[in-house]
Design an enzyme around this catalytic site. Sequence first.
Site, mmCIF file in Angstrom:
data_model
loop_
_atom_site.group_PDB
_atom_site.id
_atom_site.type_symbol
_atom_site.label_atom_id
_atom_site.label_comp_id
_atom_site.label_asym_id
_atom_site.label_seq_id
_atom_site.Cartn_x
_atom_site.Cartn_y
_atom_site.Cartn_z
ATOM 1 N N ASP A 165 21.143 9.186 -26.865
ATOM 2 C CA ASP A 165 20.993 9.853 -25.565
ATOM 3 C C ASP A 165 21.742 11.192 -25.505
ATOM 4 O OD1 ASP A 165 19.248 8.129 -24.262
ATOM 5 O OD2 ASP A 165 20.844 6.889 -23.432
ATOM 6 N N LYS A 171 22.392 -1.031 -21.604
ATOM 7 C CA LYS A 171 23.025 -0.213 -22.651
ATOM 8 C C LYS A 171 24.508 -0.541 -22.881
ATOM 9 C CE LYS A 171 19.849 3.606 -22.082
ATOM 10 N NZ LYS A 171 19.655 5.027 -21.804
HETATM 11 N N1 LIG Z 1 15.615 10.967 -19.389
HETATM 12 C C1 LIG Z 1 16.143 10.035 -20.156
HETATM 13 O O1 LIG Z 1 15.885 9.954 -21.358
HETATM 14 C C2 LIG Z 1 17.129 9.076 -19.544
HETATM 15 C C3 LIG Z 1 18.049 8.394 -20.359
HETATM 16 C C4 LIG Z 1 18.966 7.532 -19.759
HETATM 17 C C5 LIG Z 1 18.950 7.349 -18.371
HETATM 18 N N2 LIG Z 1 18.036 8.015 -17.618
HETATM 19 C C6 LIG Z 1 18.018 7.857 -16.133
HETATM 20 O O2 LIG Z 1 19.322 8.136 -15.627
HETATM 21 C C7 LIG Z 1 19.553 7.370 -14.441
HETATM 22 C C8 LIG Z 1 20.883 6.626 -14.551
HETATM 23 O O3 LIG Z 1 20.790 5.671 -15.593
HETATM 24 P P1 LIG Z 1 22.072 4.805 -16.034
HETATM 25 O O4 LIG Z 1 21.700 4.125 -17.293
HETATM 26 O O5 LIG Z 1 23.298 5.648 -16.012
HETATM 27 O O6 LIG Z 1 22.147 3.740 -14.842
HETATM 28 P P2 LIG Z 1 23.452 2.889 -14.400
HETATM 29 O O7 LIG Z 1 24.357 2.657 -15.543
HETATM 30 O O8 LIG Z 1 22.891 1.733 -13.651
HETATM 31 O O9 LIG Z 1 24.237 3.863 -13.380
HETATM 32 C C9 LIG Z 1 23.718 4.141 -12.105
HETATM 33 C C10 LIG Z 1 24.422 5.352 -11.499
HETATM 34 O O10 LIG Z 1 23.806 5.652 -10.242
HETATM 35 C C11 LIG Z 1 24.809 5.634 -9.212
HETATM 36 N N3 LIG Z 1 24.228 5.161 -7.962
HETATM 37 C C12 LIG Z 1 23.391 4.109 -7.787
HETATM 38 N N4 LIG Z 1 23.062 4.001 -6.486
HETATM 39 C C13 LIG Z 1 23.713 4.996 -5.824
HETATM 40 C C14 LIG Z 1 23.784 5.413 -4.457
HETATM 41 N N5 LIG Z 1 23.105 4.762 -3.500
HETATM 42 N N6 LIG Z 1 24.544 6.485 -4.160
HETATM 43 C C15 LIG Z 1 25.227 7.147 -5.120
HETATM 44 N N7 LIG Z 1 25.198 6.810 -6.443
HETATM 45 C C16 LIG Z 1 24.448 5.748 -6.774
HETATM 46 C C17 LIG Z 1 25.871 4.685 -9.735
HETATM 47 O O11 LIG Z 1 27.081 4.897 -9.035
HETATM 48 P P3 LIG Z 1 28.164 3.701 -8.878
HETATM 49 O O12 LIG Z 1 28.915 3.668 -10.171
HETATM 50 O O13 LIG Z 1 28.979 4.095 -7.716
HETATM 51 O O14 LIG Z 1 27.357 2.434 -8.649
HETATM 52 C C18 LIG Z 1 25.912 5.115 -11.203
HETATM 53 O O15 LIG Z 1 26.586 6.339 -11.355
HETATM 54 C C19 LIG Z 1 18.331 6.438 -14.308
HETATM 55 O O16 LIG Z 1 17.433 7.036 -13.389
HETATM 56 C C20 LIG Z 1 17.751 6.421 -15.700
HETATM 57 O O17 LIG Z 1 16.355 6.140 -15.686
HETATM 58 C C21 LIG Z 1 17.124 8.884 -18.169
#
Ligand SMILES: NC(=O)c1ccc[n+]([C@@H]2O[C@H](COP(=O)([O-])OP(=O)(O)OC[C@H]3O[C@@H](n4cnc5c(N)ncnc54)[C@H](OP(=O)(O)O)[C@@H]3O)[C@@H](O)[C@H]2O)c1
Length: 307
Positions: free
Chosen positions: A124, A85
Amino acid sequence: VSASSAVPYDLRRLGAEPLPAPFYAVIGHPVAHSRSPAMQQAALQAAGIRARYVAFDATPADLPMVLELLPRVGARGCNITVPHKLALHAWIERHGRLAPSARQAGAVNTIAWEAEGPVGHSTDGAGWEQAVAEVFGLGLAGLRILILGAGGAGRTLALHAADAGSHVALANRSPEKAAAVADAARANAGSAPVEAVPWTAAAIAAAAAASDLVVHATALGLDPGADAFPFGREVFAAGKHYYDLAYGAAPTPFLKAAAAAGGKTAAGLSMLLHQGLLSFQIWHPGLPPEKVDRALAAMRKALAAPA
Ligand SMILES: NC(=O)c1ccc[n+]([C@@H]2O[C@H](COP(=O)([O-])OP(=O)(O)OC[C@H]3O[C@@H](n4cnc5c(N)ncnc54)[C@H](OP(=O)(O)O)[C@@H]3O)[C@@H](O)[C@H]2O)c1
């Protein structure tokens, strides 16, 4: 580049075995878990639109090539999911136009290929707002929200909520990201009350106690191999609202703990639904309301079916 297991299309075979145009797609890596093909295909059918919706698995290195190729072989629009994204936002800045929603979010989850070229949108934030209204009856104006996670999704929600008049606290494992998002939210929404909170049990407990809604937006939780949600009882309290962006067959550890504490809980399927309907409406503007209603009902039914 390969098609997901959900859909038998492979970009390398497109010349020999073209997709029926027009078509729409979701691009991610991985993408096989995506519920978007089932949901969007059901919506197309319910609205009487003859088109296909397929999934493509594309690595970050392949993404630019895929985005160049798809409109040439009949794609009219696509959704973009993890991990593309933020990269897509930069690509659209160079090759197309950002709609106001994508400018505000700093991320793109929807492309519409228009006569002028690709237009990037973000549905979103608005989809999540509609989900929170639907499942909890909460409006964002004046709401006190703690967002855990400042990746692509956490950032989008923080900026959207600040713009809508919420009081936002934001915590992230890597604190510099939470600070950067808080700065961006304040810059976007004037003097919006947005605060970065340290990723510690004490700071998160205090922010949770001062919030009406706690949103889990990290990548932790669904993957059994992933780290566990690192905070305990201090984050959860009876009567408060807990929304997890993740969705799946079983409740996430975050939602299980919230429910055990007497909190009101909801998983991310409602956000998936509403962001998906908004994308659908971007691709099919001017649909009569009864067709939009039929599309929404069909999407709900598709998501209610086992994955
Ligand atoms: N329901 C929906 O329509 C929808 C829409 C969008 C996203 N989502 C879900 O939302 C989630 C996040 O998506 P995203 O696009 O934001 O992903 P992203 O950009 O890859 O961000 C990942 C996030 O998770 C944190 N993280 C990863 N591993 C971690 C750990 N071991 N301990 C603590 N924090 C950790 C990261 O922290 P750091 O910055 O410290 O790495 C960051 O804040 C996913 O599960 C995705 O499927 C759902």
